[in-house]
Design an enzyme around this catalytic site. Structure first.
Site, mmCIF file in Angstrom:
data_model
loop_
_atom_site.group_PDB
_atom_site.id
_atom_site.type_symbol
_atom_site.label_atom_id
_atom_site.label_comp_id
_atom_site.label_asym_id
_atom_site.label_seq_id
_atom_site.Cartn_x
_atom_site.Cartn_y
_atom_site.Cartn_z
ATOM 1 N N ASP A 118 0.854 -1.191 0.000
ATOM 2 C CA ASP A 118 0.000 0.000 0.000
ATOM 3 C C ASP A 118 0.886 1.236 0.000
ATOM 4 O OD1 ASP A 118 -2.385 1.555 0.155
ATOM 5 O OD2 ASP A 118 -2.075 1.815 2.299
ATOM 6 N N TYR A 171 -0.356 8.549 -3.123
ATOM 7 C CA TYR A 171 -0.223 8.150 -4.520
ATOM 8 C C TYR A 171 -1.264 8.834 -5.404
ATOM 9 C CZ TYR A 171 3.059 4.206 -3.793
ATOM 10 O OH TYR A 171 4.160 3.416 -3.526
ATOM 11 N N GLY A 172 -2.399 9.207 -4.824
ATOM 12 C CA GLY A 172 -3.536 9.707 -5.589
ATOM 13 C C GLY A 172 -3.230 10.770 -6.622
ATOM 14 N N CYS A 229 -4.290 -1.459 -1.979
ATOM 15 C CA CYS A 229 -4.306 -0.038 -2.329
ATOM 16 C C CYS A 229 -5.147 0.118 -3.587
ATOM 17 C CB CYS A 229 -2.880 0.449 -2.573
ATOM 18 S SG CYS A 229 -2.753 2.161 -3.136
ATOM 19 N N ASN A 230 -6.200 0.927 -3.506
ATOM 20 C CA ASN A 230 -7.077 1.117 -4.657
ATOM 21 C C ASN A 230 -6.377 1.851 -5.787
ATOM 22 O OD1 ASN A 230 -10.209 0.427 -3.971
ATOM 23 N ND2 ASN A 230 -9.088 0.976 -2.116
ATOM 24 N N THR A 231 -5.575 2.864 -5.446
ATOM 25 C CA THR A 231 -4.880 3.626 -6.479
ATOM 26 C C THR A 231 -3.907 2.740 -7.244
ATOM 27 O OG1 THR A 231 -5.073 5.661 -5.174
ATOM 28 C CG2 THR A 231 -3.431 5.631 -6.921
ATOM 29 N N CYS A 257 -10.791 3.438 -0.979
ATOM 30 C CA CYS A 257 -9.406 3.664 -0.574
ATOM 31 C C CYS A 257 -9.210 2.904 0.722
ATOM 32 C CB CYS A 257 -9.123 5.153 -0.372
ATOM 33 S SG CYS A 257 -7.480 5.496 0.326
ATOM 34 N N THR A 258 -8.142 2.131 0.828
ATOM 35 C CA THR A 258 -7.970 1.297 2.020
ATOM 36 C C THR A 258 -7.666 2.101 3.275
ATOM 37 O OG1 THR A 258 -5.652 0.861 1.402
ATOM 38 C CG2 THR A 258 -7.311 -0.772 0.737
ATOM 39 N N HIS A 259 -7.364 3.391 3.124
ATOM 40 C CA HIS A 259 -7.235 4.248 4.304
ATOM 41 C C HIS A 259 -8.597 4.516 4.955
ATOM 42 C CE1 HIS A 259 -3.213 5.212 2.760
ATOM 43 N NE2 HIS A 259 -2.953 5.796 3.908
#
Length: 281
Positions: free
Chosen positions: A10, A42-43, A74-76, A190-192
């Site tokens: 991530d 990263y976004g 991590c989605n991004t 988003c995993t956050h």
């Protein structure tokens, strides 16, 4: 059977939400985690950078720990680098977005799904494409909320200021109607964001399903392990003595959060350094 561990990557702390789910569903599997906090978020980064950083994390885990599968927590990174990872690696690579889309489909009752994520994830339309592929009748709305990542990384989850920021960011948006109906499902893209789940749930209608894709992603990981006969040998139950958690950022803050979030005090936590060739201890 395969007693090698599973890798998780991530951009920061968010991937630990997926690791926590893995410890529940796959308790016998070793965990090797990299959080690239030094280069988060990263976004807003260009796709080529996201791909480079993601491949560096994967490369480190494969060479250092010979992992048997990689979970992109991590989605991004999933949105921008999943095809590259699968082309580069000879092990299964599990992304989070297909899992999140499926979980959203399973949760909605009125076919109106909202998604929140980073700028890059939203602009990629990865969630939109996955959701529409599952059900073309869906109404889908997305919103980029990079400030939520900063809330988590700044240790503001659970604070009055953090609650206020979350409420102001999503309450009115979730109350808006499209085709005469409000969304009944909010996918945390988003995993956050699951670290802010209490604040998010408090900011939306009580009947809204707030969906964390982590559970579905680990279900998909477990299914791949089953198909490949790759589970850890059950005769030698893994108590996670070999687990390692790496960060490229502030190791003190990372250690504190990781131990609290996973409710484990005896963890091996190490710092990674970035050079021109990638990541190294």
């Amino acid at each position: 059977m395969d007693n090698r561990g599973i890798g998780y990557i991530d951009s920061g702390l968010g991937g630990l939400t997926v690791v926590r789910e893995a410890l529940k569903q796959l308790p016998n599997e070793s965990v090797y985690f990299v959080g690239d906090e030094a280069r988060m978020p990263y976004g807003p980064r260009p796709t080529v950078e996201i791909q480079k950083f993601t491949l560096q994390m994967a490369d480190f885990l494969v060479k250092k720990h010979n992992i048997k599968a990689l979970v992109v927590a991590c989605n991004t990174a999933t949105a921008q680098a999943l095809p590259q990872l699968r082309a580069y690696l000879e092990i299964p690579v599990i992304g989070v977005i297909s899992a999140g889309a499926l979980a959203g489909i399973n949760a909605t009752r009125n076919l109106h799904v909202n998604v929140i994520g980073t700028q890059s994830t939203v602009e990629s339309k990865a969630y939109y494409d996955q959701l529409i592929a599952l059900n073309s009748d869906l109404v889908i709305e997305q919103k980029a909320l990079p400030e939520f990542v900063q809330l988590v990384e700044s240790d503001m989850a659970g604070t009055p200021k953090g609650k206020q920021i979350v409420y102001q960011a999503i309450h009115n948006w979730m109350e808006e109607k499209n085709d005469g109906k409000k969304s009944d499902t909010l996918v945390l893209g988003c995993t956050h964001f699951p670290i802010l789940k209490k604040e998010i749930q408090a900011a939306v209608d009580k009947n809204v399903a707030v969906v964390d894709p982590a559970s579905e992603e680990i279900l998909q990981t477990a299914e791949i392990m089953r198909k490949n006969n790759a589970f850890h040998d059950s005769k030698n139950i893994n108590h996670h003595e070999k687990d390692v958690f790496y960060t490229t950022g502030n190791i003190g803050r990372f250690s504190k959060f990781t131990r609290e979030w996973l409710n484990k005090s005896n963890l091996t936590i190490k710092e990674l350094h970035i050079d021109q060739k990638g990541l190294k201890e």
